[in-house]
Design an enzyme around this catalytic site. Structure first.
Site, PDB file in Angstrom:
ATOM      1  N   ARG A 179      -7.757  -0.055  -6.714  1.00 23.11           N
ATOM      2  CA  ARG A 179      -8.033   0.999  -5.724  1.00 23.11           C
ATOM      3  C   ARG A 179      -8.249   2.316  -6.471  1.00 23.11           C
ATOM      4  NH1 ARG A 179      -4.115   1.259  -0.685  1.00 23.11           N
ATOM      5  NH2 ARG A 179      -5.959   2.213   0.257  1.00 23.11           N
ATOM      6  N   ASP A 220      -2.211  10.929  -1.593  1.00 21.84           N
ATOM      7  CA  ASP A 220      -2.600   9.939  -2.597  1.00 21.84           C
ATOM      8  C   ASP A 220      -3.021  10.600  -3.888  1.00 21.84           C
ATOM      9  OD1 ASP A 220      -3.057   8.688   0.229  1.00 21.84           O
ATOM     10  OD2 ASP A 220      -2.838   7.029  -1.178  1.00 21.84           O
ATOM     11  N   ALA A 257       0.670   5.230  -2.114  1.00 24.13           N
ATOM     12  CA  ALA A 257       0.458   5.619  -3.506  1.00 24.13           C
ATOM     13  C   ALA A 257       1.603   5.241  -4.454  1.00 24.13           C
ATOM     14  CB  ALA A 257       0.157   7.124  -3.563  1.00 24.13           C
ATOM     15  N   ARG A 273       0.866  -1.179   0.000  1.00 20.20           N
ATOM     16  CA  ARG A 273       0.000   0.000   0.000  1.00 20.20           C
ATOM     17  C   ARG A 273       0.901   1.228   0.000  1.00 20.20           C
ATOM     18  NH1 ARG A 273       2.539   1.964   3.665  1.00 20.20           N
ATOM     19  NH2 ARG A 273       1.019   3.633   3.667  1.00 20.20           N
ATOM     20  N   LYS A 282      -4.740   9.838   3.714  1.00 23.45           N
ATOM     21  CA  LYS A 282      -5.392   8.914   4.634  1.00 23.45           C
ATOM     22  C   LYS A 282      -6.427   9.627   5.515  1.00 23.45           C
ATOM     23  CE  LYS A 282      -5.026   5.500   4.705  1.00 23.45           C
ATOM     24  NZ  LYS A 282      -5.905   4.753   3.803  1.00 23.45           N
TER      25      LYS A 282
HETATM   26  C1  LIG Z   1       3.422   7.991   0.086  1.00 27.22           C
HETATM   27  S1  LIG Z   1       1.789   7.619  -0.201  1.00 27.22           S
HETATM   28  C2  LIG Z   1       1.300   7.083   1.343  1.00 27.22           C
HETATM   29  C3  LIG Z   1      -0.162   7.306   1.528  1.00 27.22           C
HETATM   30  O1  LIG Z   1      -0.888   6.114   1.215  1.00 27.22           O
HETATM   31  C4  LIG Z   1      -1.595   5.738   2.380  1.00 27.22           C
HETATM   32  O2  LIG Z   1      -2.821   5.141   2.096  1.00 27.22           O
HETATM   33  P1  LIG Z   1      -2.897   3.506   2.102  1.00 27.22           P
HETATM   34  O3  LIG Z   1      -2.089   3.036   3.270  1.00 27.22           O
HETATM   35  O4  LIG Z   1      -4.388   3.233   2.217  1.00 27.22           O
HETATM   36  O5  LIG Z   1      -2.337   3.080   0.768  1.00 27.22           O
HETATM   37  C5  LIG Z   1      -1.789   7.042   3.107  1.00 27.22           C
HETATM   38  O6  LIG Z   1      -2.785   7.840   2.505  1.00 27.22           O
HETATM   39  C6  LIG Z   1      -0.434   7.636   2.948  1.00 27.22           C
HETATM   40  O7  LIG Z   1      -0.306   8.985   3.211  1.00 27.22           O
END
Ligand SMILES: CSC[C@H]1O[C@H](OP(=O)(O)O)[C@H](O)[C@@H]1O
EC number: 5.3.1.23
Length: 380
Positions: free
Chosen positions: A117, A269, A71, A69, A280
């Site tokens: 996603r 993201d 971005a 996970r 997030k």
């Molecule tokens: C460097 S992007 C990280 C970004 O992605 C996370 O979301 P997820 O864990 O659901 O993929 C979160 O928004 C982070 O800030």
């Protein structure tokens, strides 16, 4: 095939090579074909497990289930997924298999990965890069065989990963210049090396400043419901030797009011053309609290996260995830059965709350409608 490794304070590095230990997503090839390797983030920090995926369906599932996970990391992983599919077709159908059917199959793979996603624009940015490579190969007959096509797509995916590594370093250096020795900062979710193919976005300035000898203290929001802060950011910073304090999401205002937070650094993201930022869930709340306490709120994101096609953040699709992420922790139910649940995985912070956006090409400040376009201009 998963190989579970006990996570000790310092896991046995001989179990994984130093580079694998540091990496989130990487590419391997063997006599049977290609392998997309992932550090399984869904079991960190209690287990260190490397997933070795040989089918694009496994890659899609890994993205959807947050085994990988962040971005940039999901963009790189999707790009590897496209290349993996080409290698699989080659090994299943033979090197002489007609290219035209491979092109059709790969377009279906792209659609599969695109559907994993909806919010992080890096996923679509990376897939567009792979599609462009595919279309060029097809229209300009750059390749004549399926092995050549597989190699071409692999090289493009590796370039995407290498570019992300470099952009993390660049953002780290720019962000580190905003940090002083002794600063105490706050971050939300995980925007570290686990979210990228490099050292991270929001955490990159902390890593570079730490290397420069600046003493930092990082307050880490646990980040309900999936706990990327408690599970991933705390794990990363502890291993890097950067002092941290893990807090629950509802404590951020308490420490801000005590004057304990000098600045906030978060990832993103998707950033709209006007500087509105999707990140997030909970980021918006942190931004409003920082605004009230006159604390700088920095967003750290590569240009591949900026979506100039969207004028404002209102147009950013927000992923709604399954209720069990809220009603359970590690499979243990914490809420009544059949309780109504909302689980938006992201929120949008209006640009008015954003002090600056630190990108790999420079720092954008208001007015973002102008500064972001200048940064992304081809000759910038
Ligand atoms: C460097 S992007 C990280 C970004 O992605 C996370 O979301 P997820 O864990 O659901 O993929 C979160 O928004 C982070 O800030």
């Amino acid at each position: 095939m998963q190989n579970f490794l006990p996570v000790l304070k310092e896991a046995p590095l001989n179990t994984l090579t130093q580079s694998q230990w540091q990496r989130t997503v990487w590419w391997e090839e063997d006599a049977q074909g290609a392998i997309v390797c992932l550090l399984d983030q869904s079991v960190l920090p209690l287990q260190m497990s490397v997933l070795r995926l040989r089918h694009e369906h496994e890659v899609a599932e890994a993205i959807t289930s947050l085994r990988v996970r962040g971005a940039p990391a999901i963009g790189v992983t999707a790009a590897f997924g496209m290349a993996l599919a080409a290698h699989r077709l080659w090994h299943e159908q033979g090197a002489e298999s007609p290219l035209e059917s491979a092109y059709r199959s790969l377009m279906q793979v792209e659609a599969l990965l695109r559907a994993t996603r909806p919010t992080a624009v890096n996923l679509f940015w990376a897939l567009e890069r792979m599609l462009a490579c595919l279309h060029t190969a097809q229209e300009e007959r750059v390749v004549e065989t399926l092995p050549q096509l597989a190699h071409l797509l692999t090289q493009e995916a590796l370039r995407i990963a290498e570019e992300d590594e470099r952009s993390c370093e660049a953002m780290g250096r720019l962000g580190a210049d905003l940090l002083q020795d002794g600063d105490s900062v706050l971050t939300h979710c995980n925007a570290g090396s686990l979210a990228t193919a490099g050292i991270g976005t929001a955490l990159a300035p902390f890593y570079i400043a730490h290397q420069q000898g600046k003493r930092l203290h990082v307050f880490v929001d646990e980040t309900r419901p999936v706990l990327q802060g408690a599970r991933l950011t705390a794990w990363e910073l502890q291993r890097a030797g950067i002092p941290l304090t893990l807090i629950t999401d509802n404590m951020a205002g308490y420490f801000m009011r005590q004057g304990k937070i000098k600045a906030v650094f978060v990832g993103a993201d998707r950033v709209a053309a006007n500087g509105d930022v999707a990140n997030k869930i909970g980021t918006y709340s942190v931004a409003v609290l920082a605004h009230v306490h006159h604390i700088p709120f920095y967003v750290v994101a590569p240009c591949s996260t900026i979506d100039l096609a969207l004028e404002t953040g209102e147009q950013i699709p927000i992923e709604q995830r399954k209720p069990e992420e809220v009603t359970c922790i590690r499979g243990e139910r914490i809420a009544p059965l059949d309780v109504p649940v909302a689980n938006p995985a992201f929120d949008v912070t209006p640009h008015t709350y954003v002090t600056a956006i630190i990108t790999d090409r420079g720092i954008a400040r208001a007015s973002y409608s102008t500064s972001l376009r200048q940064l992304l201009a081809p000759d910038a």
